[in-house]
Design a protein around this motif. Structure first.
Motif, PDB file in Angstrom:
ATOM      1  N   LEU A  20      -1.060  -4.111 -13.473  1.00 58.76           N
ATOM      2  CA  LEU A  20      -2.182  -3.791 -12.708  1.00 58.76           C
ATOM      3  C   LEU A  20      -3.379  -3.889 -13.597  1.00 58.76           C
ATOM      4  O   LEU A  20      -4.557  -4.221 -13.263  1.00 58.76           O
ATOM      5  CB  LEU A  20      -2.079  -2.384 -12.203  1.00 58.76           C
ATOM      6  CG  LEU A  20      -3.256  -1.873 -11.315  1.00 58.76           C
ATOM      7  CD1 LEU A  20      -3.379  -2.534 -10.014  1.00 58.76           C
ATOM      8  CD2 LEU A  20      -2.783  -0.343 -11.060  1.00 58.76           C
ATOM      9  N   PRO A 249      -1.222   7.142 -11.471  1.00 59.65           N
ATOM     10  CA  PRO A 249      -0.781   5.874 -11.013  1.00 59.65           C
ATOM     11  C   PRO A 249       0.828   5.867 -11.281  1.00 59.65           C
ATOM     12  O   PRO A 249       1.660   6.907 -11.660  1.00 59.65           O
ATOM     13  CB  PRO A 249      -1.226   4.790 -11.915  1.00 59.65           C
ATOM     14  CG  PRO A 249      -1.421   5.445 -13.318  1.00 59.65           C
ATOM     15  CD  PRO A 249      -1.958   6.809 -12.788  1.00 59.65           C
ATOM     16  N   ILE A 280      -0.096   7.618  -6.916  1.00 55.99           N
ATOM     17  CA  ILE A 280       0.633   6.470  -6.480  1.00 55.99           C
ATOM     18  C   ILE A 280       1.825   6.920  -6.999  1.00 55.99           C
ATOM     19  O   ILE A 280       2.103   6.526  -7.931  1.00 55.99           O
ATOM     20  CB  ILE A 280      -0.062   5.222  -7.068  1.00 55.99           C
ATOM     21  CG1 ILE A 280      -1.479   5.049  -6.491  1.00 55.99           C
ATOM     22  CG2 ILE A 280       0.826   4.158  -6.302  1.00 55.99           C
ATOM     23  CD1 ILE A 280      -2.095   3.828  -7.543  1.00 55.99           C
ATOM     24  N   LEU A 323      -1.204   7.297  -2.070  1.00 57.48           N
ATOM     25  CA  LEU A 323      -0.984   6.092  -1.624  1.00 57.48           C
ATOM     26  C   LEU A 323       0.309   5.847  -1.472  1.00 57.48           C
ATOM     27  O   LEU A 323       1.186   5.430  -2.572  1.00 57.48           O
ATOM     28  CB  LEU A 323      -1.835   5.113  -2.450  1.00 57.48           C
ATOM     29  CG  LEU A 323      -1.713   3.840  -2.190  1.00 57.48           C
ATOM     30  CD1 LEU A 323      -2.331   3.431  -0.740  1.00 57.48           C
ATOM     31  CD2 LEU A 323      -2.897   2.961  -3.262  1.00 57.48           C
ATOM     32  N   ASP A 325       3.599   3.116   0.590  1.00 63.16           N
ATOM     33  CA  ASP A 325       4.239   1.933   1.378  1.00 63.16           C
ATOM     34  C   ASP A 325       5.660   2.341   1.991  1.00 63.16           C
ATOM     35  O   ASP A 325       6.617   2.167   1.604  1.00 63.16           O
ATOM     36  CB  ASP A 325       4.548   0.774   0.516  1.00 63.16           C
ATOM     37  CG  ASP A 325       4.620  -0.453   1.465  1.00 63.16           C
ATOM     38  OD1 ASP A 325       5.051  -0.221   2.664  1.00 63.16           O
ATOM     39  OD2 ASP A 325       4.763  -1.643   1.070  1.00 63.16           O
ATOM     40  N   CYS A 350      -0.237   1.642   3.037  1.00 64.54           N
ATOM     41  CA  CYS A 350      -0.658   0.567   3.001  1.00 64.54           C
ATOM     42  C   CYS A 350       0.636  -0.375   2.434  1.00 64.54           C
ATOM     43  O   CYS A 350       1.586  -0.037   1.601  1.00 64.54           O
ATOM     44  CB  CYS A 350      -1.959   0.286   1.891  1.00 64.54           C
ATOM     45  SG  CYS A 350      -3.171   1.370   2.136  1.00 64.54           S
ATOM     46  N   LEU A 352       2.120  -2.368  -0.361  1.00 64.26           N
ATOM     47  CA  LEU A 352       2.058  -2.403  -1.757  1.00 64.26           C
ATOM     48  C   LEU A 352       3.113  -3.320  -2.299  1.00 64.26           C
ATOM     49  O   LEU A 352       3.054  -3.605  -3.683  1.00 64.26           O
ATOM     50  CB  LEU A 352       2.195  -1.069  -2.312  1.00 64.26           C
ATOM     51  CG  LEU A 352       1.138   0.218  -2.033  1.00 64.26           C
ATOM     52  CD1 LEU A 352       1.470   1.463  -2.186  1.00 64.26           C
ATOM     53  CD2 LEU A 352      -0.392  -0.342  -2.244  1.00 64.26           C
ATOM     54  N   ILE A 361       5.833  -2.262  -7.001  1.00 63.26           N
ATOM     55  CA  ILE A 361       4.317  -2.525  -6.488  1.00 63.26           C
ATOM     56  C   ILE A 361       3.949  -3.711  -7.126  1.00 63.26           C
ATOM     57  O   ILE A 361       3.892  -3.889  -8.134  1.00 63.26           O
ATOM     58  CB  ILE A 361       3.557  -1.041  -6.812  1.00 63.26           C
ATOM     59  CG1 ILE A 361       4.052   0.212  -6.078  1.00 63.26           C
ATOM     60  CG2 ILE A 361       2.206  -1.301  -6.625  1.00 63.26           C
ATOM     61  CD1 ILE A 361       3.311   1.641  -6.714  1.00 63.26           C
ATOM     62  N   PRO A 363       0.757  -5.772  -8.329  1.00 65.52           N
ATOM     63  CA  PRO A 363      -0.618  -5.603  -8.574  1.00 65.52           C
ATOM     64  C   PRO A 363      -1.741  -6.256  -7.855  1.00 65.52           C
ATOM     65  O   PRO A 363      -2.650  -5.988  -7.589  1.00 65.52           O
ATOM     66  CB  PRO A 363      -0.718  -5.949 -10.110  1.00 65.52           C
ATOM     67  CG  PRO A 363       0.812  -5.891 -10.527  1.00 65.52           C
ATOM     68  CD  PRO A 363       1.395  -6.194  -9.317  1.00 65.52           C
ATOM     69  N   LEU A 366      -2.420  -3.997  -4.987  1.00 69.00           N
ATOM     70  CA  LEU A 366      -2.900  -2.793  -5.310  1.00 69.00           C
ATOM     71  C   LEU A 366      -4.294  -2.891  -5.863  1.00 69.00           C
ATOM     72  O   LEU A 366      -5.096  -1.915  -5.358  1.00 69.00           O
ATOM     73  CB  LEU A 366      -1.824  -2.034  -6.301  1.00 69.00           C
ATOM     74  CG  LEU A 366      -2.288  -0.713  -6.661  1.00 69.00           C
ATOM     75  CD1 LEU A 366      -2.562   0.216  -5.503  1.00 69.00           C
ATOM     76  CD2 LEU A 366      -1.626  -0.038  -7.552  1.00 69.00           C
ATOM     77  N   ILE A 369      -7.123  -2.540  -3.129  1.00 67.07           N
ATOM     78  CA  ILE A 369      -7.004  -1.554  -2.540  1.00 67.07           C
ATOM     79  C   ILE A 369      -7.926  -0.335  -3.298  1.00 67.07           C
ATOM     80  O   ILE A 369      -8.530   0.395  -2.663  1.00 67.07           O
ATOM     81  CB  ILE A 369      -5.669  -0.938  -2.143  1.00 67.07           C
ATOM     82  CG1 ILE A 369      -5.037  -2.047  -1.100  1.00 67.07           C
ATOM     83  CG2 ILE A 369      -5.693   0.471  -1.682  1.00 67.07           C
ATOM     84  CD1 ILE A 369      -3.317  -1.576  -1.015  1.00 67.07           C
ATOM     85  N   LEU A 370      -7.502  -0.497  -4.445  1.00 60.58           N
ATOM     86  CA  LEU A 370      -8.198   0.357  -5.391  1.00 60.58           C
ATOM     87  C   LEU A 370      -9.857   0.202  -5.702  1.00 60.58           C
ATOM     88  O   LEU A 370     -10.643   1.260  -5.695  1.00 60.58           O
ATOM     89  CB  LEU A 370      -7.546   0.595  -6.784  1.00 60.58           C
ATOM     90  CG  LEU A 370      -6.062   1.359  -6.802  1.00 60.58           C
ATOM     91  CD1 LEU A 370      -5.543   0.984  -8.308  1.00 60.58           C
ATOM     92  CD2 LEU A 370      -6.050   2.594  -6.199  1.00 60.58           C
TER      93      LEU A 370
END
Length: 379
Positions: A20, A249, A280, A323, A325, A350, A352, A361, A363, A366, A369-370
């Motif tokens: 990420l 995160p 997250i 956050l 999924d 969402c 992810l 997850i 990246p 994600l 979204i961030l």
């Protein structure tokens, strides 16, 4: 003054955020990473023992993940700084390699400019002089050695060598140590056992803990689990003050995320910024999360964030949303969505997860979204 990019601050330590952070580095150089410095295992333990210093491995790892390697020389610098010696190498032979690095004659330095070669060779020379025969280079990472040497050159201050390392790799983002204190981590398990030393409870160097972790604190040494406060770095708190979004995160829950939050003053600084704060939860397996469903993770996160002043710091001032999924995510001990809905924390559900990342997850999903959340004043 208006920013070109939203300031996103991550509390993180290990490798879980590498993908990420690398993705965000391409689109937002205003991302910042507050990194734990309490690792007590591997080659970090050797450096900490010799120099009585904070651990720098996670700092090096994050700087490498946001490095700009588009130019050949920068790619060569990153290759050198990310090189790790064999764990089975002979001490005399590996020390000889360090001497070649100190002389500027090592093959890894062939394609570096004279300026960069001189900077690095001088730091390797300082390291060899100060460590004498105490250091066994087996398994050591060259980037960690450079940071340790810089720490000593700058009179035991960590910020200057981090800044120098950032320039060498052209880091696209900001990295700060959570604390400048040379502390360690201790945990209490539900079975009553107390373990001092991060490497003894992460499940990486020794078998995973046999009972769920029930609490964590900072201590002076792996031989002394008695609580001792460590203080948040002023540079880290400045990043928090100016953030447009704060993210807790995915990553090793106790040794990475919570460890970067336990320094005294961190929770207070977070609570004073009115920007959104997002948690997250991990997907996949984390040995530290034995017996922890997502609601319990939130409870432990809030406990640490409010530790500075539980009477004054309200949960909504340090955590805005979680956050998740729910459709595609496999949460280790369960998402427990019904309980999650009763906690009074906003749930952002969402997509992810993608097949490309084998249930973890993605990246690529994600990051946007961030970026979008960072542009919102509230959720």
């Amino acid at each position: 003054m208006e920013k070109d990019h939203p300031g996103i601050v991550f509390f993180s330590g290990g490798t879980a955020l590498a993908g990420l952070s690398g993705q965000l580095a391409k689109v937002n150089p205003e991302c910042s990473y507050i990194i734990t410095t309490f690792d007590s295992g591997g080659s970090s333990a050797k450096l900490r023992s010799i120099f009585d210093m904070p651990a720098v491995g996670d700092i090096r790892n994050r700087l490498i993940s946001i490095a700009d390697t588009s130019e050949p020389e920068k790619a060569n610098i990153v290759k050198l700084l990310n090189t790790r010696f064999s764990p089975y190498g002979d001490k005399k032979d590996l020390t000889g390699e360090l001497q070649h690095l100190a002389n500027g004659t090592h093959p890894l330095m062939e394609d570096l400019s004279d300026v960069v070669r001189n900077i690095l060779s001088n730091l390797f020379a300082v390291f060899l002089e100060l460590s004498a025969d105490e250091f066994d280079p087996a398994k050591a990472c060259l980037g960690n050695i450079i940071l340790a040497a810089g720490f000593m050159v700058h009179k035991r201050v960590l910020a200057p060598p981090i800044a120098q390392f950032s320039r060498l790799v052209r880091a696209r983002g900001i990295v700060r140590a959570a604390s400048l204190d040379s502390g360690h981590l201790a945990v209490r398990l539900q079975n009553g056992e107390i373990i001092a030393g991060q490497h003894l409870f992460t499940g990486k160097e020794v078998p995973p803990v046999p009972s769920p972790i029930d609490g964590m604190w900072s201590c002076s040494d792996i031989d002394d689990p008695w609580p001792r406060s460590v203080h948040a770095s002023s540079l880290a708190m400045m990043l928090i003050k100016e953030a447009d979004l704060i993210v807790y995160p995915m990553g090793s829950f106790y040794s990475s995320i919570l460890a970067s939050l336990i320094p005294k003053g961190m929770g207070q600084a977070v609570s004073r910024n009115s920007c959104p704060k997002i948690f997250i939860p991990n997907l996949g397996y984390d040995p530290e999360l034995l017996g922890h469903d997502v609601p319990l993770q939130i409870e432990k996160l809030l406990e640490v964030l409010r530790m500075d002043n539980p009477a004054e710091i309200k949960k909504e001032s340090v955590l805005s949303a979680v956050l998740i999924d729910s459709a595609n995510g496999d949460y280790q001990d369960g998402l427990n969505l019904d309980v999650l809905k009763t906690l009074g924390i906003k749930i952002l559900d969402c997509k992810l997860v993608s097949e490309k990342y084998d249930g973890l997850i993605d990246p690529d999903l994600l990051a946007p979204i961030l970026m979008k959340l960072a542009g919102q004043k509230d959720l």
